[in-house]
Design an enzyme around this catalytic site. Structure first.
Site, PDB file in Angstrom:
ATOM      1  N   HIS A 170      33.775  43.399  32.230  1.00  0.00           N
ATOM      2  CA  HIS A 170      34.568  44.323  31.387  1.00  0.00           C
ATOM      3  C   HIS A 170      34.986  43.603  30.099  1.00  0.00           C
ATOM      4  CE1 HIS A 170      34.777  47.365  34.433  1.00  0.00           C
ATOM      5  NE2 HIS A 170      35.646  46.743  35.221  1.00  0.00           N
ATOM      6  N   HIS A 219      31.906  50.339  34.180  1.00  0.00           N
ATOM      7  CA  HIS A 219      31.378  50.344  35.544  1.00  0.00           C
ATOM      8  C   HIS A 219      29.958  50.877  35.590  1.00  0.00           C
ATOM      9  CE1 HIS A 219      35.626  50.150  37.378  1.00  0.00           C
ATOM     10  NE2 HIS A 219      35.097  48.957  37.213  1.00  0.00           N
ATOM     11  N   HIS A 231      33.286  40.258  38.042  1.00  0.00           N
ATOM     12  CA  HIS A 231      33.311  41.688  37.703  1.00  0.00           C
ATOM     13  C   HIS A 231      34.209  41.935  36.488  1.00  0.00           C
ATOM     14  CE1 HIS A 231      33.647  46.102  38.631  1.00  0.00           C
ATOM     15  NE2 HIS A 231      34.858  45.920  38.099  1.00  0.00           N
ATOM     16  N   GLU A 232      35.399  41.376  36.514  1.00  0.00           N
ATOM     17  CA  GLU A 232      36.346  41.607  35.403  1.00  0.00           C
ATOM     18  C   GLU A 232      35.803  41.066  34.087  1.00  0.00           C
ATOM     19  OE1 GLU A 232      38.619  43.668  35.836  1.00  0.00           O
ATOM     20  OE2 GLU A 232      38.422  43.662  38.013  1.00  0.00           O
TER      21      GLU A 232
HETATM   22  N1  01S Z   1      38.866  46.578  37.720  1.00  0.00           N
HETATM   23  O1  01S Z   1      37.851  46.049  37.013  1.00  0.00           O
HETATM   24  C1  01S Z   1      38.652  47.575  38.503  1.00  0.00           C
HETATM   25  O2  01S Z   1      37.555  48.020  38.606  1.00  0.00           O
HETATM   26  C2  01S Z   1      39.865  48.048  39.281  1.00  0.00           C
HETATM   27  C3  01S Z   1      40.039  49.510  39.166  1.00  0.00           C
HETATM   28  C4  01S Z   1      40.287  49.982  37.754  1.00  0.00           C
HETATM   29  C5  01S Z   1      40.541  51.450  37.761  1.00  0.00           C
HETATM   30  C6  01S Z   1      41.416  49.292  37.091  1.00  0.00           C
HETATM   31  C7  01S Z   1      39.803  47.477  40.671  1.00  0.00           C
HETATM   32  O3  01S Z   1      40.619  46.652  41.021  1.00  0.00           O
HETATM   33  N2  01S Z   1      38.804  47.893  41.438  1.00  0.00           N
HETATM   34  C8  01S Z   1      38.600  47.350  42.722  1.00  0.00           C
HETATM   35  C9  01S Z   1      37.758  46.074  42.651  1.00  0.00           C
HETATM   36  O4  01S Z   1      37.482  45.519  43.682  1.00  0.00           O
HETATM   37  C10 01S Z   1      37.954  48.350  43.589  1.00  0.00           C
HETATM   38  N3  01S Z   1      37.385  45.586  41.458  1.00  0.00           N
HETATM   39  C11 01S Z   1      36.668  44.348  41.324  1.00  0.00           C
HETATM   40  C12 01S Z   1      35.299  44.294  41.868  1.00  0.00           C
HETATM   41  O5  01S Z   1      34.863  43.236  42.239  1.00  0.00           O
HETATM   42  N4  01S Z   1      34.568  45.399  41.931  1.00  0.00           N
HETATM   43 ZN    ZN Z   2      36.172  47.228  37.194  1.00  0.00          ZN
END
Ligand code: 01S
Ligand code: ZN
Ligand code: CA
Ligand code: ZN
Length: 484
Positions: A231, A237, A227-228
């Site tokens: 980004h 998202h 996921h990261e």
């Molecule tokens: N990072 O990519 C995220 O999406 C963060 C929130 C942002 C506002 C920084 C995060 O840690 N989201 C959680 C998450 O699990 C809910 N992210 C990774 C995933 O696999 N969706």
């Molecule tokens: Zn994210």
């Protein structure tokens, strides 16, 4: 275009921070403002957060309209990176009141504003700080697999480095860690990443306070890393709940993972698709020679050296080499020369393998090295061991021919023939390459023999030469060897 202001970390967090600096007491929740806000929010959520069909009739009949509203508020808060409360708190109202793009948030993938993307095809990455909850080897594996999930869809390659600054610096951080987005301890924010760009751009941080795992307990590192990296490559998202870029965590089995359609569409909107391997002999049009560039998918680019090494084909270019199973174009992996052959330092000029002997030879300037597989055998030796005249100071290409057990060395527009059985340079050489190999022209950069054909790499072209017919049978695009 599916671009929204303030989506994804880079921008989204800035917004969230700005909003949270507003004093909460400013939100005077008089009944009237509350009613106004509620209607405003309802209109907003209906417009941007209603999936086709809208509310189910049953939900309405059961009087669960309020719950549906809370659900939409939560979805919207998650989308904008707000605290997910399900309530119309001030931060949420501020976002609702802000001017925005008219495309609903329930559609699919999103890019960051300005659509930042990497302008090169090889990206370096480095894990600079590990976590205590997993072994470094496990972390490396999860990271590699997560990057691979993306590189299989687009013409980008990831090369791991062990020191210095990589495009994607990966680290596990605790609390405040110097980028003004402090982590929050267990749960909540798990990780964040910066959109493509210089400096912090592409960097990916994981909250070290989480329990990171390879499996289903705690948080699966592969899942969150994949996921990261979305980004880090330029995706914000998505609101497609089946997308990897959906904002909430959902365990993914690393070994069965396939990038969901929405993410494929998103990432290919930025980088285009990875081209399928041009396996069949064909004669593609050959583009005119362009000035050198360090993009390996640039159609004008060639290789410095190509050799088999055991079961793999190795293709060298500058500081990088690609490993591939000859018949399995799927698993092409780039690597740095320094990580596998530290003695060779940077580029190589030529390479060949004598499989029967289990030895490979790498050439660079007036030196050569011998390896067994990836194991270096002793120090550098001088190429004059082979019997080259002194004016030869480097070799352009080398190819071992299994049948006569001879190695051909290409230097300028000529070649030498070395008898591997007698370990002696043959008489009457050098000869003219063009005269002896009809159809092959131009400077030879690299050469390798596969299944009775000699492949001559010359700039953007690869000549497939049939040793029996003594003629070129097809011309390939050099970059097609690495999946471009
Ligand atoms: N990072 O990519 C995220 O999406 C963060 C929130 C942002 C506002 C920084 C995060 O840690 N989201 C959680 C998450 O699990 C809910 N992210 C990774 C995933 O696999 N969706
Ligand atoms: Zn994210
Ligand atoms: Ca956390
Ligand atoms: Zn950070």
């Amino acid at each position: 275009m599916k671009v929204l202001p303030a989506s994804g970390l880079a921008v989204l967090l800035v917004t969230a921070l700005k909003l949270s600096t507003a004093a909460p007491s400013l939100f005077a929740a008089t009944p009237r403002t509350w009613r106004n806000n509620y209607h405003l929010a309802q209109a907003y959520l209906d417009k941007y957060y209603t999936k086709k069909g809208g509310l189910h009739v049953g939900e309405m009949a059961a009087g669960r309209g309020g719950n549906a509203m809370a659900k939409k508020i939560k979805e919207m808060q998650a989308f904008f990176g707000l605290q997910v409360t399900g309530k119309l708190d001030q931060n949420t109202m501020n976002v609702i009141k802000r001017p925005r793009c008219g495309v609903p948030d329930v559609a699919n993938y999103r890019l960051f504003p300005g659509e930042p993307k990497w302008k090169k095809n090889i990206l370096t990455y480095r894990v600079s700080k590990y976590t205590t909850s997993m072994s470094p080897a496990e972390v490396d594996k999860a990271v590699e697999m997560a990057l691979q999930a993306w590189s299989s869809a687009i013409p980008l390659s990831f090369v791991r480095i062990h020191s210095g600054e990589a495009d994607i610096m990966i680290s596990f951080e605790t609390g405040d860690h110097g980028d003004s987005y402090p982590f929050d301890g267990p749960r909540g924010t798990l990780a964040h990443a910066f959109a493509p760009g210089e400096g912090l751009g592409g960097d990916t941080h994981f909250d070290n306070a989480e329990k990171w795992t390879m499996g289903m307990n705690g948080f699966n590192l592969f899942t969150v890393a994949a996921h990261e990296f979305g980004h880090a490559l330029g995706l914000a998202h998505s609101t497609d709940p089946s997308a990897l870029m959906y904002p909430t965590y959902k365990y993914q089995n690393p070994y069965k993972f396939r990038l969901p359609q929405d993410d494929v569409r998103g990432i290919q909107a930025l980088y285009g698709p990875r081209k399928p391997y041009l396996g069949k002999p064909s004669i593609p049009h050959i583009p005119p020679h362009k000035p050198a560039s360090n993009d390996p998918c640039d159609s004008s680019s060639s290789f410095d050296a190509v050799t088999m090494l055991g079961k793999e084909l190795l293709l060298f270019k500058d500081r990088i080499f690609w490993r591939r199973q000859v018949h399995v174009p799927a698993g092409i992996r780039p690597s740095t020369i320094t990580s596998s052959f530290p003695q060779l330092m940077s580029h190589v000029d030529a390479a060949y393998e004598v499989a029967e002997r289990g030895a490979a030879y790498f050439f660079k300037g007036p030196h050569y090295w011998i390896t067994r597989g990836f194991q270096m055998q002793g120090p550098a030796r001088t190429i004059y061991d082979f019997g080259f005249p002194r004016h030869v100071q480097r070799i352009d290409a080398a190819v071992y021919l299994n049948e006569p057990q001879k190695t051909l060395f290409f230097v300028g527009d000529e070649y030498y023939s070395y008898d591997e059985r007698k370990r002696k340079m043959e008489k009457d050489y050098p000869k003219s390459t063009e005269e002896e190999f009809s159809g092959v022209n131009g400077q030879i950069d690299a050469a390798v023999e596969l299944n009775g054909y000699i492949y001559f790499f010359s700039g953007p072209k690869t000549f497939k030469y049939d040793t029996e017919k003594e003629d070129v049978v097809s011309v390939l695009k050099s970059s097609s060897w690495i999946g471009c």
